[in-house]
Design a protein around this motif. Sequence first.
Motif, PDB file in Angstrom:
ATOM      1  N   LEU A  51     -14.751  31.248   3.918  1.00 18.80           N
ATOM      2  CA  LEU A  51     -14.278  32.078   5.019  1.00 18.80           C
ATOM      3  C   LEU A  51     -15.378  32.016   6.067  1.00 18.80           C
ATOM      4  O   LEU A  51     -16.487  32.472   5.827  1.00 18.80           O
ATOM      5  CB  LEU A  51     -14.085  33.505   4.505  1.00 18.80           C
ATOM      6  N   VAL A  52     -15.073  31.394   7.204  1.00 15.96           N
ATOM      7  CA  VAL A  52     -16.141  31.144   8.162  1.00 15.96           C
ATOM      8  C   VAL A  52     -15.765  31.726   9.518  1.00 15.96           C
ATOM      9  O   VAL A  52     -14.587  31.808   9.871  1.00 15.96           O
ATOM     10  CB  VAL A  52     -16.428  29.622   8.255  1.00 15.96           C
ATOM     11  N   LYS A  59     -14.811  38.594   8.633  1.00 15.93           N
ATOM     12  CA  LYS A  59     -14.881  37.892   7.346  1.00 15.93           C
ATOM     13  C   LYS A  59     -15.460  38.774   6.249  1.00 15.93           C
ATOM     14  O   LYS A  59     -14.935  38.808   5.132  1.00 15.93           O
ATOM     15  CB  LYS A  59     -15.671  36.578   7.484  1.00 15.93           C
ATOM     16  N   THR A  60     -16.510  39.520   6.576  1.00 19.76           N
ATOM     17  CA  THR A  60     -17.089  40.424   5.581  1.00 19.76           C
ATOM     18  C   THR A  60     -16.115  41.542   5.228  1.00 19.76           C
ATOM     19  O   THR A  60     -15.965  41.909   4.059  1.00 19.76           O
ATOM     20  CB  THR A  60     -18.406  41.011   6.114  1.00 19.76           C
ATOM     21  N   VAL A 222     -22.640  24.733   5.745  1.00 19.89           N
ATOM     22  CA  VAL A 222     -22.812  25.219   4.377  1.00 19.89           C
ATOM     23  C   VAL A 222     -21.454  25.482   3.734  1.00 19.89           C
ATOM     24  O   VAL A 222     -21.192  25.074   2.601  1.00 19.89           O
ATOM     25  CB  VAL A 222     -23.663  26.512   4.358  1.00 19.89           C
ATOM     26  N   VAL A 223     -20.581  26.154   4.468  1.00 17.32           N
ATOM     27  CA  VAL A 223     -19.254  26.485   3.940  1.00 17.32           C
ATOM     28  C   VAL A 223     -18.518  25.204   3.579  1.00 17.32           C
ATOM     29  O   VAL A 223     -17.900  25.099   2.518  1.00 17.32           O
ATOM     30  CB  VAL A 223     -18.449  27.301   4.976  1.00 17.32           C
ATOM     31  N   GLN A 224     -18.604  24.248   4.463  1.00 18.09           N
ATOM     32  CA  GLN A 224     -17.898  22.997   4.224  1.00 18.09           C
ATOM     33  C   GLN A 224     -18.456  22.279   3.000  1.00 18.09           C
ATOM     34  O   GLN A 224     -17.720  21.646   2.254  1.00 18.09           O
ATOM     35  CB  GLN A 224     -18.056  22.128   5.462  1.00 18.09           C
ATOM     36  N   HIS A 225     -19.744  22.389   2.812  1.00 17.86           N
ATOM     37  CA  HIS A 225     -20.372  21.733   1.679  1.00 17.86           C
ATOM     38  C   HIS A 225     -19.869  22.302   0.354  1.00 17.86           C
ATOM     39  O   HIS A 225     -19.616  21.567  -0.588  1.00 17.86           O
ATOM     40  CB  HIS A 225     -21.889  21.879   1.765  1.00 17.86           C
ATOM     41  N   MET A 233     -12.017  32.086  10.843  1.00 15.36           N
ATOM     42  CA  MET A 233     -11.569  33.356  11.422  1.00 15.36           C
ATOM     43  C   MET A 233     -12.144  33.570  12.809  1.00 15.36           C
ATOM     44  O   MET A 233     -13.246  33.127  13.128  1.00 15.36           O
ATOM     45  CB  MET A 233     -11.987  34.537  10.526  1.00 15.36           C
ATOM     46  N   TYR A 234     -11.354  34.241  13.645  1.00 14.77           N
ATOM     47  CA  TYR A 234     -11.814  34.609  14.984  1.00 14.77           C
ATOM     48  C   TYR A 234     -11.193  35.949  15.328  1.00 14.77           C
ATOM     49  O   TYR A 234      -9.966  36.102  15.276  1.00 14.77           O
ATOM     50  CB  TYR A 234     -11.406  33.537  15.999  1.00 14.77           C
TER      51      TYR A 234
END
Lengths: 327, 304, 328
Positions: A51-52, A59-60, A222-225, A233-234
């Motif tokens: 979740l980025v 996201k939190t 990092v998330v993608q990794h 999210m926006y």
Amino acid sequence: MKASKNETIVQVENLKMYFPITRGLLRRKVGDVKAVDDISFDIKKHETLGLVGESGCGKTTTGRCILRLYQPTSGKIIFSGIDISKLPERKIKDHRRDMGTIFQDPFGSLNPRQSAGGIVGDPLKIHHMASGKELKGRVEELFELVGLDPSMMDRVPHEFSGGQRQRIGVARALACNPSLVVCDEPISALDVSIQAQIINLLEELQEKLGLTYLFIAHDLAVVQHISDRVAVMYLGRIMELTSSTELYENPLHPYTKALLSAIPIPDPAAERTRSRIVLKGEVPSPVNPPPGCHFHPRCSLAIKECSETRPPLRDVGNNHYVACIRV
Amino acid sequence: MAKKTVNTAPSQDAMGVAVAPPKHSEWRRFARVFFGRKLYLIGFIIVVILIFTAIFAPLIARYDPVTNDLPNKLQGPSTEHWLGTDQLGRDIYSRIVWGTQISMEIGFAAVFSSAIVGILMGLAAAYFGGIVFAIIMRVTDALMALPGIILVLLIAGLGGRGIGVVIFALAFGNIAGMARMMCGQALSVKQNDYVMAARSIGMSNWRIMWAQIFPNAFPPLIVGLTMGIGGVVLGEAGLSYLGIGVPAPAPSWGGMVMDGQGYLLQNPIISLAPGVAIMLLVFGFNMVGDGIRDAIDPRLRGVL
Amino acid sequence: MALLDVQNLKTYFHTEYGLVKAADGVSFNVNQGEIIGLVGESGCGKSVTILSIMQLIPSPPGKKAGGKVIFEGKDLLQYQPNGQEMRSIRGSKLTMIFQEPMTSLNPVLTIARQMTETLELHLDMDKSAARERGIELLKMVGVPDASRRIDDYPHQFSGGMRQRVMIAMALSCNPMIIFADEPTTAVDVTTQAQLLELMKDLVTRLNTSLVIVTHNLGVVARYAQRIYVMYAGRIIESGPSEAIFSDPQHPYTVGLLNSVPKLGERHGERKLIPIYGLPPNLINMPPTCAFLPRCNAKIGRCSKEPWPELRVVGKDHLISCYANIKGK
């Protein structure tokens, strides 16, 4: 450890989390912070869902709703077949055993006056899963699992380094063998050279224990990794949701594209050939978000319709979902 | 040199984890800051002597503090009566010694009981927030508006007198302050992620309050408690001076100051000696409080 | 001739646990119009180095322990930290941008007051001219509606906007060098991109030098011409940006690059290679290389001899390491 079975562990449907803004003595409600604004997604067993988004995108809050640390305003959270979104506080306890949480700040998330062993053993005690000798044995086991020396059990958190503290946090999250672990920015407070240690630890543990992660972070690289699938999210909404490879190779939403291009790459040669989309302006306030698509005021593709109706998160094939009418 | 080195090659296991840095002794630091300042040390010694005196009063006092000895009244200091005698011939030194016991009893009892109530109120207000917070805060407002002296007069008027009443009144006046202090500390501790973490593992409210918030919110309160003792003793002296405190003939310092008032010219020691005792006690506890604050204040870490 | 030449700079701190050599013989130089990256993890001494150049280290506990900072032919370290000479340079010819602008802006003064103060002080402007210049600067850094917003207080700006204000203030006296200490660490990635582009455009246009201090290698890759990598109070590798990123020679630099996930790597394609162990805390350091306990390329010499001097391994490319890891 790919999602071999397509079993869904968490299903979030139309989740909304509004925090009321009150004023004055009588706590008159004057508005809402629309932290999470009607989002739906699911997490499959053994996968990592990333979740980025940037700070304030919700996201939190989403993670904390799933853990039921917040009571959602509306929507469903189906966890292991049961809707937990409206369960009363005393009934939620049994579900908490199946969820672990890793927090961002390795200094703030551990009680400074409790021993490391006590912190890790707490969930076991609370859920009456072990006591006495058995408890100690299990805590030792957990220490070894996350790469800490069990002889350090009696030390208090400030005697550990940041990376080690985060390992204590991981051990606590795993104490009750949870089926879902929510990792909320687990590495962003750590030194660069330590971050990789924790990422690798999380990956190894997932493989070993068959864990499911909701991995929340602002760093797309990092998330993608670490993630199988990524949701971008926006301003409280999901803009794009797809596999992490697809997200990089074929980003569709203009916001995702801008986000990807804004991430600095440590390679001057690649940087020079890369085109950079610099977004104009700033993220609007979640109290009073723009109508229609939340991103339209900053979007280069925006047309009139974008400011009128909210674009649905639609399937464009290949398990790729995007909330944009212009793609 | 090498022994002291903190960053000698860390022993690593397969996952590349280094051993923890050495234990920094919190107590050593505390002692170093606390005893490093002369004033704090003096305060500490005074407090220790006072506590010792209070406990062993029967052994230290030389005469009975309440038996009159009219033939020997208003005497100056001598080898028999180190500080002389008062208007009823009682040994002033012995009365001061016994008075220490009374002062300390009242000081500790009032502070302790007010702390228990205040801490409960403050913790509850901070943890539950919302309506609980609002109600408790209004209650403390009401308490603050009611001076202890009026309360004592009220109870005295209803026929109650004695040490118990004084303790009750002084404790009552202290509750609001304690509750506020606790609430403030607990609110800031509550912001920490570890409280959220405790909730996320299913810990009960009661346990979060006592096992997570309280131990972290309490240390700064020790300062308030210590200084509170000085304040309470001063309050007791005030009440006794007005004649509504500890009833005669018990040797209360405040009462002794009043007793000596009529004899200031003949024998000023009657009033002066208990006055000095009160001053020393308040000074001692305030210094100890200051010392504790300096020693535990994380903002002063590295400076002191 | 370099604009700024830092030679063997040493700044020590006396703490209750022992002597901390926060900067221990740092040498680097900055040429006119150049963008320099000073990279390292927290506690490596990069901020201390910058603050030492500006003579902003509080003393005690800090102490100038040696070295030279040659700027315009004069050694700045010879000046009194609060003397007339230093004050006339600091804030006008050498300026700073901090990580968290909220703490470096005075919350009770309007932006106008804070901007005009420096202008009046250093450039002898009168009030209205200073205000005009302030508005012009805010426009230059992209603060919308500058003539109105100049009268706002810092808390009325968002994080990104505050950092723009900081940049405007840093530029106000036509500085020769701007030191930006983690300028984008407190902001989001899209805002970071905005700010970095802005800073690059401005310094290129004004021919100002920029020193970016950061822990994020990615941030400097795009903009810096030369990069210095710091570890435990020393420069351990320096060179042109291309050389550092495509042909790193110090095991620490290599480790840093391998330990961060790269955008576009497929999920599960590559395991990250962490640097084992912990960053050193700088109390009572042994005389040997500080990276030795974490190094995976160490050779026999490393544990016997003192910290290696910088040596040339390529054009303008220096490392402080005995081992030769070329080809790895």
